[in-house]
Design a protein around this motif. Structure first.
Motif, mmCIF file in Angstrom:
data_model
loop_
_atom_site.group_PDB
_atom_site.id
_atom_site.type_symbol
_atom_site.label_atom_id
_atom_site.label_comp_id
_atom_site.label_asym_id
_atom_site.label_seq_id
_atom_site.Cartn_x
_atom_site.Cartn_y
_atom_site.Cartn_z
ATOM 1 N N ARG A 39 36.836 38.576 35.885
ATOM 2 C CA ARG A 39 37.920 39.046 36.737
ATOM 3 C C ARG A 39 37.888 38.367 38.104
ATOM 4 O O ARG A 39 38.904 38.206 38.758
ATOM 5 C CB ARG A 39 37.833 40.583 36.900
ATOM 6 C CG ARG A 39 38.804 41.188 37.878
ATOM 7 C CD ARG A 39 40.254 40.886 37.490
ATOM 8 N NE ARG A 39 41.156 41.052 38.622
ATOM 9 C CZ ARG A 39 41.674 40.070 39.328
ATOM 10 N NH1 ARG A 39 41.388 38.825 39.049
ATOM 11 N NH2 ARG A 39 42.504 40.303 40.314
ATOM 12 N N GLU A 47 47.293 40.155 39.460
ATOM 13 C CA GLU A 47 47.520 41.402 38.740
ATOM 14 C C GLU A 47 46.670 41.546 37.469
ATOM 15 O O GLU A 47 46.755 42.556 36.777
ATOM 16 C CB GLU A 47 49.010 41.563 38.405
ATOM 17 C CG GLU A 47 49.584 40.501 37.507
ATOM 18 C CD GLU A 47 50.072 39.252 38.245
ATOM 19 O OE1 GLU A 47 50.712 38.420 37.573
ATOM 20 O OE2 GLU A 47 49.816 39.086 39.441
ATOM 21 N N ASP A 49 43.785 42.556 35.100
ATOM 22 C CA ASP A 49 42.780 43.611 35.086
ATOM 23 C C ASP A 49 41.825 43.397 33.915
ATOM 24 O O ASP A 49 42.153 42.690 32.952
ATOM 25 C CB ASP A 49 43.432 44.991 34.931
ATOM 26 C CG ASP A 49 44.150 45.437 36.190
ATOM 27 O OD1 ASP A 49 43.626 45.167 37.293
ATOM 28 O OD2 ASP A 49 45.221 46.054 36.073
ATOM 29 N N ASP A 52 42.741 42.719 30.018
ATOM 30 C CA ASP A 52 43.938 41.898 29.819
ATOM 31 C C ASP A 52 43.555 40.585 29.144
ATOM 32 O O ASP A 52 42.395 40.167 29.178
ATOM 33 C CB ASP A 52 44.608 41.567 31.158
ATOM 34 C CG ASP A 52 45.320 42.747 31.786
ATOM 35 O OD1 ASP A 52 45.600 43.729 31.064
ATOM 36 O OD2 ASP A 52 45.595 42.697 32.999
ATOM 37 N N ASP A 74 34.703 42.239 33.422
ATOM 38 C CA ASP A 74 34.241 42.604 34.762
ATOM 39 C C ASP A 74 33.236 41.614 35.296
ATOM 40 O O ASP A 74 32.493 41.000 34.674
ATOM 41 C CB ASP A 74 33.620 44.002 34.727
ATOM 42 C CG ASP A 74 33.470 44.588 36.105
ATOM 43 O OD1 ASP A 74 34.144 44.106 37.039
ATOM 44 O OD2 ASP A 74 32.703 45.546 36.231
#
Length: 74
Positions: A39, A47, A49, A52, A74
């Motif tokens: 990320r 945008e 996250d 996605d 993450d």
């Protein structure tokens, strides 16, 4: 400078669920089977996250353009 706007960074775009499902069905894979992208990668759209999927379109010497998919983690 925004890294995603650099000329050497390929186009990164978020996939909608319908388009994603079509790709997953075509390759008979699950979302979690896709290669990953963090990320924090500066090329990701703001945008994006976790969870996605991003479609990356690169220029290619052999096929004109190459499309790859990455799952945002993450």
């Amino acid at each position: 400078m925004d890294a995603s706007e650099h000329t050497l960074v390929p186009d990164h775009s978020l996939m909608d669920e319908e388009e994603l499902q079509s790709v997953l069905d075509e390759y008979d894979i699950k979302r979690t089977d896709l290669p990953k992208i963090k990320r924090t990668d500066p090329a990701l759209p703001d945008e994006a996250d976790v969870g996605d999927v991003v479609k990356i379109v690169r220029e290619s010497r052999t096929t004109d353009r190459a499309i790859v998919y990455r799952l945002v983690i993450d």
